[in-house]
Design an enzyme around this catalytic site. Structure first.
Site, PDB file in Angstrom:
ATOM      1  N   ASN A 108      -0.382  -1.009  13.199  1.00 40.87           N
ATOM      2  CA  ASN A 108       0.170  -2.063  12.348  1.00 40.87           C
ATOM      3  C   ASN A 108       1.401  -2.658  13.011  1.00 40.87           C
ATOM      4  OD1 ASN A 108      -1.412  -1.541   9.782  1.00 40.87           O
ATOM      5  ND2 ASN A 108      -0.479   0.467  10.085  1.00 40.87           N
ATOM      6  N   ARG A 115       0.855  -1.194   0.000  1.00 41.58           N
ATOM      7  CA  ARG A 115       0.000   0.000   0.000  1.00 41.58           C
ATOM      8  C   ARG A 115       0.887   1.239   0.000  1.00 41.58           C
ATOM      9  NH1 ARG A 115      -3.426  -1.261   4.407  1.00 41.58           N
ATOM     10  NH2 ARG A 115      -4.760  -2.293   2.887  1.00 41.58           N
ATOM     11  N   ASP A 160      -2.732  -6.512  13.382  1.00 42.51           N
ATOM     12  CA  ASP A 160      -3.123  -5.131  13.667  1.00 42.51           C
ATOM     13  C   ASP A 160      -3.838  -5.105  15.012  1.00 42.51           C
ATOM     14  OD1 ASP A 160      -2.456  -4.030  10.972  1.00 42.51           O
ATOM     15  OD2 ASP A 160      -4.028  -5.411  10.354  1.00 42.51           O
ATOM     16  N   ASP A 173      -6.545  -9.791  12.242  1.00 36.80           N
ATOM     17  CA  ASP A 173      -5.782 -10.445  11.184  1.00 36.80           C
ATOM     18  C   ASP A 173      -4.782 -11.501  11.670  1.00 36.80           C
ATOM     19  OD1 ASP A 173      -7.212  -8.852   9.402  1.00 36.80           O
ATOM     20  OD2 ASP A 173      -5.701  -7.277   9.444  1.00 36.80           O
ATOM     21  N   ASP A 225       4.950  -4.677   6.478  1.00 31.24           N
ATOM     22  CA  ASP A 225       3.720  -4.910   7.232  1.00 31.24           C
ATOM     23  C   ASP A 225       3.647  -6.398   7.579  1.00 31.24           C
ATOM     24  OD1 ASP A 225       0.912  -5.774   7.519  1.00 31.24           O
ATOM     25  OD2 ASP A 225       0.454  -3.672   7.149  1.00 31.24           O
ATOM     26  N   GLU A 284      -4.481 -14.124   8.979  1.00 30.50           N
ATOM     27  CA  GLU A 284      -3.637 -13.667   7.870  1.00 30.50           C
ATOM     28  C   GLU A 284      -2.157 -13.761   8.255  1.00 30.50           C
ATOM     29  OE1 GLU A 284      -2.947  -9.654   5.127  1.00 30.50           O
ATOM     30  OE2 GLU A 284      -4.519  -9.631   6.656  1.00 30.50           O
TER      31      GLU A 284
END
Length: 183
Positions: free
Chosen positions: A90, A26, A110, A123, A106, A126
């Site tokens: 983050n 991002r 989070d 997350d 990253d 993830e």
């Protein structure tokens, strides 16, 4: 090559987050720098263009103070909303700064803090999937998990960005800089 000149108050920088495999995740364009020190950068996003890795583009909705540090494995976004300050934190590598952008990796995890103080770890699935996919080294896994604890301590102690005085100070500073540049 590292840029020896740190950005100054009122300068605009680009922020780029990457994933562990080096892929761009991002990009935030035109974050206003409020303060730089040897170890930290404080900035502000206000209607800032964000570009996702898939090319999608969106603009931030509210002013948000961003905090990055060279020694901590997290960065903090304090979103100033009508109902109070919300935080999005983050878990990420410490930042580096070069001529192109402020950059960090990253690490998926989070922590969200709501205006009423409620905290949520986000997350985790993830993180576990990417840890397997990209084979996060054991030391990075350990550091990230330890820094979740440090971050939660900061939240519980209203330390740094988690203090209302901090948010008020830096938001006022942003308005002063913006007012100066509008003249």
């Amino acid at each position: 090559m590292k840029d020896s000149r740190l950005p100054r108050e009122g300068d605009f920088i680009t922020i780029k987050s990457y994933k562990h495999d080096g892929s761009l995740h991002r990009t935030w364009r035109d974050t206003m720098v409020l303060k730089t020190s040897e170890n930290a950068i404080i900035g502000l996003n206000d209607h800032t263009l964000v570009i996702e890795d898939d090319g999608r583009r969106w603009v931030t909705r509210e002013p948000a103070i961003v905090y990055f540090h060279r020694k901590y494995w997290f960065n903090i976004v304090a979103m100033i909303r009508d109902n109070g300050v919300s935080y999005y934190c983050n878990l990420a590598s410490p930042f580096i700064l070069d001529r192109e952008a402020l950059k960090y990796i990253d690490y998926d995890l989070d922590v969200k803090v709501f205006p009423d103080g409620e905290k949520r770890l986000l997350d985790a699935d993830e993180y576990e999937a990417h840890k397997t996919k990209w084979q996060y080294p054991a030391d990075i896994d350990f550091i990230v998990k330890e820094h979740v604890k440090i971050l939660v301590d900061w939240i519980n102690e209203n330390k740094g960005p988690f203090s209302q005085d901090y948010v008020d100070l830096w938001y006022r500073r942003y308005l002063e800089i913006q007012h100066r540049s509008d003249r």
